[in-house]
Design an enzyme around this catalytic site. Structure first.
Site, PDB file in Angstrom:
ATOM      1  N   SER A 263       0.841  -1.185   0.000  1.00 31.78           N
ATOM      2  CA  SER A 263       0.000   0.000   0.000  1.00 31.78           C
ATOM      3  C   SER A 263       0.879   1.239   0.000  1.00 31.78           C
ATOM      4  CB  SER A 263      -0.903   0.003   1.235  1.00 31.78           C
ATOM      5  OG  SER A 263      -1.696   1.160   1.269  1.00 31.78           O
ATOM      6  N   GLY A 264       0.658   2.109  -0.975  1.00 31.87           N
ATOM      7  CA  GLY A 264       1.465   3.314  -1.114  1.00 31.87           C
ATOM      8  C   GLY A 264       2.609   3.186  -2.075  1.00 31.87           C
ATOM      9  N   THR A 268      -2.034   2.381  -8.125  1.00 33.32           N
ATOM     10  CA  THR A 268      -3.162   3.084  -8.761  1.00 33.32           C
ATOM     11  C   THR A 268      -2.671   4.037  -9.836  1.00 33.32           C
ATOM     12  OG1 THR A 268      -4.435   2.897  -6.711  1.00 33.32           O
ATOM     13  CG2 THR A 268      -5.153   4.540  -8.311  1.00 33.32           C
ATOM     14  N   ASN A 310      -0.413   5.984   2.585  1.00 31.14           N
ATOM     15  CA  ASN A 310      -0.729   6.386   1.210  1.00 31.14           C
ATOM     16  C   ASN A 310      -1.837   7.430   1.257  1.00 31.14           C
ATOM     17  OD1 ASN A 310      -1.069   6.599  -1.508  1.00 31.14           O
ATOM     18  ND2 ASN A 310      -1.711   4.494  -1.857  1.00 31.14           N
ATOM     19  N   SER A 313      -4.946   5.727  -1.128  1.00 30.96           N
ATOM     20  CA  SER A 313      -4.903   4.269  -1.046  1.00 30.96           C
ATOM     21  C   SER A 313      -6.209   3.670  -1.561  1.00 30.96           C
ATOM     22  CB  SER A 313      -4.683   3.849   0.408  1.00 30.96           C
ATOM     23  OG  SER A 313      -4.719   2.444   0.525  1.00 30.96           O
ATOM     24  N   SER A 314      -6.098   2.672  -2.434  1.00 33.23           N
ATOM     25  CA  SER A 314      -7.278   1.965  -2.939  1.00 33.23           C
ATOM     26  C   SER A 314      -7.759   1.012  -1.864  1.00 33.23           C
ATOM     27  CB  SER A 314      -6.927   1.186  -4.214  1.00 33.23           C
ATOM     28  OG  SER A 314      -6.539   2.047  -5.243  1.00 33.23           O
ATOM     29  N   GLY A 543      -2.638  -3.589  -1.902  1.00 32.61           N
ATOM     30  CA  GLY A 543      -1.334  -4.149  -1.603  1.00 32.61           C
ATOM     31  C   GLY A 543      -1.321  -4.864  -0.276  1.00 32.61           C
ATOM     32  N   GLU A 545      -0.876  -5.619   3.437  1.00 33.52           N
ATOM     33  CA  GLU A 545      -1.082  -4.710   4.559  1.00 33.52           C
ATOM     34  C   GLU A 545      -0.746  -5.408   5.867  1.00 33.52           C
ATOM     35  OE1 GLU A 545      -4.605  -1.857   2.726  1.00 33.52           O
ATOM     36  OE2 GLU A 545      -5.055  -3.167   4.428  1.00 33.52           O
TER      37      GLU A 545
END
Length: 1306
Positions: A263-264, A268, A310, A313-314, A543, A545
């Site tokens: 994540s980050g 995306t 992030n 973040s998605s 991602g 986590e």
């Protein structure tokens, strides 16, 4: 070379212990150890005793080094027995030998090395460093992070030389010489510091998040990377997208791009860049492409949020399947979404935000819209302030909201649907602000909603009854044996019910939005058999986590990442090596990390974690504790499962491919069930809002028992992942590995241990090794022969051949060479990336040559046929043309002779004229010379005469001055003699003479002083006259500003207001400029008006006389006069309107013929007469000179008389003014002197005669553009009608409209 010489040359020798040297040499030459003793004795007896310390020994040792194993053995013997003596007498060459055989390391200043700090941390790897200093027995190095280190001889093993490829980095890490984690990390680091964030590992792209916007995604970059193979251009995300696209077209096979990372890490943004490239490269720029691109802002707004790692973040996964037609143009797309994190709507971690859409809506909505929804600021809502963060740096929520609204319009969201979405989002915020108070009824825990406007507002937005909403949130209805029982909820249960309702609304709203987008961009495949549609899939999923508190969502997210890692491992390692073994390829097996065991434990084998959670979720009495006990009893012996340390802990751990993650089990079952109580479904069913019924349609249609048996969230997610993996398995994959450089989200900050951890669990080391040694390009023999048979003449198609393997081998040897690294399998040929590129280039050349040959033959046949036709036609044309040409030549020759005669005659006349002209010019020159000489002689005579008179005048003045001095001296002498005679009677003659002489001298001195003062005064007057003349000359040379000159000449008129009776008086010295105005025959407007006879007034109609008496300014009456006005008829606030009113009156007078047209007209045209009247009126609206012009017009009639005598001051002013370089012509100056400017000084009037149509345009245009002048213009025309009753119809009344009267009264 001694130690001091070594320091002078900039390098230092670091000596390892002697035991290390001996062990290294013995290990290197193990097979020679049995000869060591005898040969050692022989070497000592023959060499050391005779010339060991001589120069010959040094040469001998160097020669020994250059030989093979025997030389090394001899050197081993010497070093083992006489190490001290050896170091005392060896030269620099021998010490360099120790670098290879005895671990003696030499480094020059500026050399790059690997420095192993050996800190013992798990993710610590050697760091790159550069040698700065080699002195005093130690080496000083500076590492990549700017830290200095001193290396002593005892720590010699801590540094190693760096391979040249690791010094400046490489674009493809397969080419790294230092194939280890340190080399990979340093390659990424040095490229990251140079803003090169992309690096290849074969066809796999590694992208490091720069956390800043780089100028590498422009349209020029898209053109550069179009139709380029991987490796032709520097690494870029566009290169991966381009290869996806062209592989789809070339191989006629679906492609997919799997973007993975934490994540980050930038997944995306990478997805959006690939979408942008595909939309640009398809070349259509159609509406569907725009719709596909505009889907991203909507999905990000509703599915992305700011987290601690992030800013965007998605919080859901998506797979975008882009469909292309056979021409390669985008014809549609479909989006699949996975596991939206609904719990974020109700709670967020510290320094995290809710979904972007809430903040964008509160910032971007208009005040009226927010008032209708009862919304305020983000800080007013509990759901938006739990994380104590309402602002995200780098995001403009107001601008993002406008982008979201425009994207919704592109994707066919109606205004009604947008408003309904806003109502549901606002209702969620109001529900989050509800406050509960605990109560106790009949020994049961209960609660009540504190009366607040949020409950009513939420009920209005949901279009339900407030009482029903409150009952639904504070009680639960249970059906037992056909009876309905309502039980109260405790405060904690009520909060859970509210949060479940909110999460149900938002989750179903998100699913509806995705379906709405798919309805706009998805086009079903055609039923025609010839239609071919291929696709490129982009997977942008959450991602890996690992937070401080991980819940059910993190388990599902990490389960999805385990599947993607397994897909990567299977594609890159398993399938690749299995295929090499099946095809009998010469291959050395590479070990890799396989996460299949973790996947089996989570979701594949019986009694896996997901199945146990589902099983416990279906039990009515199942709790999180019973679920944890089942997990512990089933998997406590599994190495990938970490049970809690004691019975009180509620956490369990899983060893994932990226590390150990501990999951908090509280809330697991409730999140997994993901069901709503029947009361909430009944409340939705009773709502009058059609939109909320639509998104809850499936739940409303489902019965209570059916809802209980509905699949759990984990089973749905598992089934979705299986479908996703099945889709990916039939596509040709491309991998993009996103790396997060730091946890602070800051640019140019590289956390080494964080990056090592990501590289390690992603298997990058093994990936590089297998990509370096493997064969990523493979063709079946049939495919290879059919595609590349053009490279060898005479090769038949594959279906006509029997020995396909031999044919493939001949083609490969002819193009790639016999010794290159490619291999033949049983059914396929295996190639490297550069082999495929070389084959494609040669194939393009061969096909191009064949195409050119075919084109040459076809064009030759076509040209010969055309030639025969053209030759037949040309013969006919030539015959006709020659006859025509002969006739034309004859006519041309005849015309030419005629023209020649004319030219000859004209030349003869020209010469005659030229001779006559020269004679006349010569005569004129003589005459002009004579006139000039005569004028010169006359001027010379005049100058001489002036000089003579001047000299005479000067001589006479001098004579008179000398004569006056002489007379004064004579008088002084006489006075001296008289005083001397007078003093003789009083004193002696000598004293009298002396006293008289003294007084005489005093008088002479006084006369001298008077003469000096007079001369000084005369010189001062001359100087002042000279300065005045120079000042006048400078003023005459300077250009004149017309406005300043007019202000200077007419400033005496004063600066009074626009009302009459306040004009100023002429200053002293200018009274003679005033002239008596000629009395006009018309009635003077300034005279007092006689009172009208009282008569009965008819109020049934409006009279112009009554209007004039009521509203006209000053003493103006309704009677028409034939001269300009001093002030407007009506009062106007705007000075421009006052000036325009006077201009309109003058135009009316000219139009009616009562005032003559201006006589003056500028001879030099500046183009202003061609400008339309309306344009000039528009231009006058912006002028700021109205006040000055108005004052000048009002003051023109206030001068009572002008004196006939002209003062000298006025003459000087006029003379000075006329000498200046003024922009005003002589005619304008004459007009100023004649007083015409008082009539035409208005800047809105034309200074030339105008037609009646122009006058009419001027009057009507001012009435249109200046609403305040409409009554003024009507008053002017009405005054004219009152004086000419025979020309205007008598039925016209005043005022013409009610609006004009209202404007006048105002």
């Amino acid at each position: 070379m001694g130690p001091s010489e070594e320091r002078q040359h900039g390098f230092q020798a670091v000596h390892a212990p002697a035991g290390t040297c001996v062990s290294v040499l013995l290990g290197t030459f193990d097979f020679l150890n049995k000869w060591a003793c005898s040969l050692h004795i022989l070497f000592v007896e023959l060499c050391l005793q005779t010339w060991l310390s001589s120069i010959a020994f040094r040469l001998f040792i160097f020669t020994v080094y250059c030989l093979s194993l025997w030389d090394a053995f001899v050197l081993h013997c010497v070093c083992c027995c006489y190490p001290c003596f050896f170091f005392q007498h060896c030269s620099a060459h021998i010490r360099y030998i120790w670098h290879f055989s005895c671990e003696i390391v030499f480094f020059h200043q500026g050399d790059y090395v690997w420095l192993d700090l050996k800190s013992g941390r798990e993710f610590e790897v050697p760091i790159g460093a550069v040698v700065k200093l080699c002195d005093s027995g130690q080496i000083q190095v500076l590492d990549d992070e700017g830290n200095e280190h001193w290396i002593s001889p005892q720590n010699a093993t801590n540094i190693k030389p760096m391979h040249p490829t690791s010094i400046h980095g490489v674009e493809d890490m397969i080419r790294l010489g230092d194939l280890n984690e340190a080399g990979i990390l340093r390659n990424l680091l040095i490229r990251y510091r140079e803003h090169l964030i992309y690096t290849y590992t074969g066809s796999i792209l590694v992208a490091v998040n720069p956390y800043q916007l780089l100028p590498i995604y422009t349209a020029d970059q898209i053109r550069l990377y179009t139709n380029k193979k991987i490796g032709e251009m520097p690494p870029h995300i566009f290169a991966i997208a381009d290869n996806c696209y062209f592989n789809m077209q070339r191989n006629n096979r679906d492609q997919c791009c799997i973007i993975s990372g934490e994540s980050g890490a930038g997944k995306t943004e990478s997805t959006k860049l690939i979408l942008q490239f595909l939309a640009a490269i398809s070349g259509q720029h159609s509406w569907i492409e725009q719709q596909v691109l505009e889907a991203n802002p909507i999905l990000e707004a509703f599915g992305n949020a700011k987290t601690i790692r992030n800013d965007n973040s998605s919080r859901f996964g998506k797979y975008i399947d882009i469909h292309f037609n056979k021409r390669g143009a985008i014809e549609g797309a479909k989006i699949e979404q996975y596991l939206l994190e609904k719990s974020r709507v109700c709670r967020q971690a510290q320094d995290e935000r809710n979904y972007h859409i809430f903040y964008c809506m509160l910032k971007g909505m208009t005040p009226d819209q927010k008032k209708k929804l009862g919304l305020g600021k983000a800080t007013d809502y509990t759901y938006l302030t739990i994380g104590k963060c309402t602002v995200c740096d780098g995001r403009d929520d107001q601008k993002e909201y406008s982008n979201i609204r425009s994207a919704m319009k592109v994707l066919m969201f109606t205004d009604t649907e947008n408003w309904e979405i806003s109502k549901l989002l606002a209702a969620i915020l109001h529900l989050g602000n509800l406050r509960y108070e605990a109560r106790t009824y009949d020994n049961l825990d209960a609660c009540e909603v504190v009366r607040c406007p949020d409950l009513t507002t939420a009920a209005v937005l949901l279009e339900v009854d407030p009482k029903d909403l409150m009952n639904c949130l504070t009680s639960r209805t249970i059906i037992t044996r056909g009876e309905t029982v309502s039980t109260p909820l405790s405060m904690e249960q009520a909060l859970d019910v509210r949060d479940a309702f909110v999460k149900g609304i938002y989750g179903r709203l998100f699913v509806w939005i995705v379906e709405k987008i798919n309805a706009a961009i998805y086009k079903p495949p055609s039923s025609q058999p010839k239609s071919v549609r291929r696709s490129i899939g982009l997977l942008d999923i959450f991602g890996f986590e690992n937070f401080s508190v991980n819940s059910f969502e993190q388990l599902c997210i990490n389960f999805a990442n385990e599947n993607l890692q397994q897909f990567f491992v299977r594609h890159v390692f398993k399938l690749e090596q299995e295929e090499y073994n099946l095809e009998n390829i010469n291959w050395q097996h590479i070990e890799f990390t396989d996460n299949q065991d973790a996947l089996d434990m989570i979701a594949i084998k019986p009694m896996n974690i997901i199945s146990l959670i589902d099983e416990e979720s279906k039990f009515p009495k199942g709790t999180d504790t019973t679920m944890l006990n089942k997990l512990n009893s089933q998997h406590k012996l599994n190495t990938n499962y970490i049970p809690p340390k004691n019975t009180y802990e509620t956490q369990f751990g899983i060893q994932h491919f990226a590390g150990v993650v501990y999951y908090e089990t509280r809330g697991f079952l409730e999140k997994n069930r993901d069901t709503l109580h029947g009361d909430i479904i009944q409340l939705v069913h009773s709502s009058k809002n059609k939109f909320i019924k639509q998104i809850f349609q499936a739940d409303v249609a489902m019965g209570a028992e059916t809802r209980k048996r509905s699949p759990t969230l984990s089973s749905q997610f598992k089934r979705s992942l299986e479908l996703l993996m099945r889709t990916l398995s039939v596509c040709q994959p491309f991998f993009v590995r996103c790396i997060k450089p730091n946890e602070c989200k800051k640019p140019m900050l590289f956390d080494r241990e964080l990056c090592v951890r990501q590289l390690r669990y992603s298997g990058m080391m093994e990936t590089i090794r297998i990509r370096r040694a493997g064969y990523p390009i493979r063709y079946t023999f049939v495919e290879f022969v059919d595609r590349y048979r053009v490279l060898m003449p005479g090769v038949k198609p594959a279906y006509k051949q029997e020995d396909l393997r031999g044919t493939c081998q001949r083609i490969a040897e002819a193009v790639l060479g016999r010794d290159d690294d490619w291999q033949m399998g049983k059914t396929k040929i295996f190639l490297k990336d550069h082999h495929d590129m070389l084959l494609e280039i040669e194939r393009d050349k061969a096909i191009t040559d064949k195409v050119i040959l075919i084109q040459k033959v076809v064009r030759g046949f076509k040209d010969r046929s055309n030639f025969l036709k053209m030759r037949k036609s040309a013969v006919l044309i030539q015959k006709t043309w020659r006859g025509y040409h002969c006739r034309k030549n004859y006519d041309a020759m005849r015309a030419g002779f005629s023209r020649l005669q004319a030219l000859y005659r004209s030349r003869k006349l020209y010469q005659t004229y030229h001779v006559a002209r020269q004679r006349i010019t010569h005569f004129q020159a003589r005459c002009r010379g004579h006139l000039v000489r005569r004028a010169f002689r006359h001027r010379l005579w005049a100058v001489i005469t002036i000089q003579a008179y001047t000299r005479g005048m000067i001589a006479r003045r001098l004579y008179k001055r000398l004569q006056g001095e002489y007379r004064r001296r004579l008088e002084a002498e006489k006075m001296r003699l008289a005083e001397e005679e007078k003093l003789r009677n009083q004193m002696s003659a000598k004293k009298a003479k002396a006293e008289a002489e003294k007084m005489h001298q005093e008088r002479l001195a006084k006369l001298a002083r008077e003469d000096a003062e007079r001369e000084k005064k005369e010189r001062e007057e001359v100087r002042k006259k000279k300065e005045m003349v120079e000042q006048m000359e400078r003023a005459r040379q300077e250009p004149v500003n017309d406005s300043d000159m007019v202000d200077k000449m007419f400033g005496f008129l004063g600066t009074t207001s626009s009302f009459p009776g306040q004009e100023g008086q002429a200053p002293a010295g200018f009274e003679d400029l005033e002239r008596t105005q000629k009395e006009l025959e018309e009635e003077d407007l300034d005279e007092a008006l006689p009172l009208p006879e009282e008569e009965e007034e008819d109020l049934s109609e409006y009279k112009f006389a009554k209007f004039a008496a009521t509203y006209f300014q000053g003493t103006t009456t309704h009677t028409y006069v034939r001269r300009p006005l001093k002030q407007p008829l009506l009062f106007h606030d705007d000075e421009g309107d006052q000036l325009a009113a006077l201009a309109v009156w003058i135009t009316v007078l000219r139009f009616m013929g009562d005032l003559p047209e201006p006589k003056y007209h500028t001879a030099i045209s500046d183009g202003s007469e061609k400008i339309p009247v309306m344009t000039k009126i528009y231009e006058t609206l912006g002028k700021k000179t109205y006040k000055r012009e108005l004052q000048a017009l009002q003051g023109e009639g206030e001068v009572s008389h002008i004196c006939n005598k002209k003062s000298s001051v006025r003459h000087k002013l006029v003379s000075l003014t006329l000498k200046k370089k003024s922009k005003i012509t002589e005619e304008v100056t004459k007009r100023l002197n004649d007083g015409e400017y008082s009539l035409h000084g208005n800047s809105m009037l034309e200074d030339r005669p105008t037609s009646n149509l122009e006058k009419l345009h001027f009057i009507i245009g001012n009435g249109i553009l200046r609403p305040g002048l409409r009554s003024e213009a009507s008053g002017c025309s009405s005054g004219r009608r009152s004086s000419h009753p025979g020309t205007i119809p008598p039925t016209t009344t005043w005022p013409p409209t009610s609006s004009t009267s209202r404007s006048c009264e105002g």
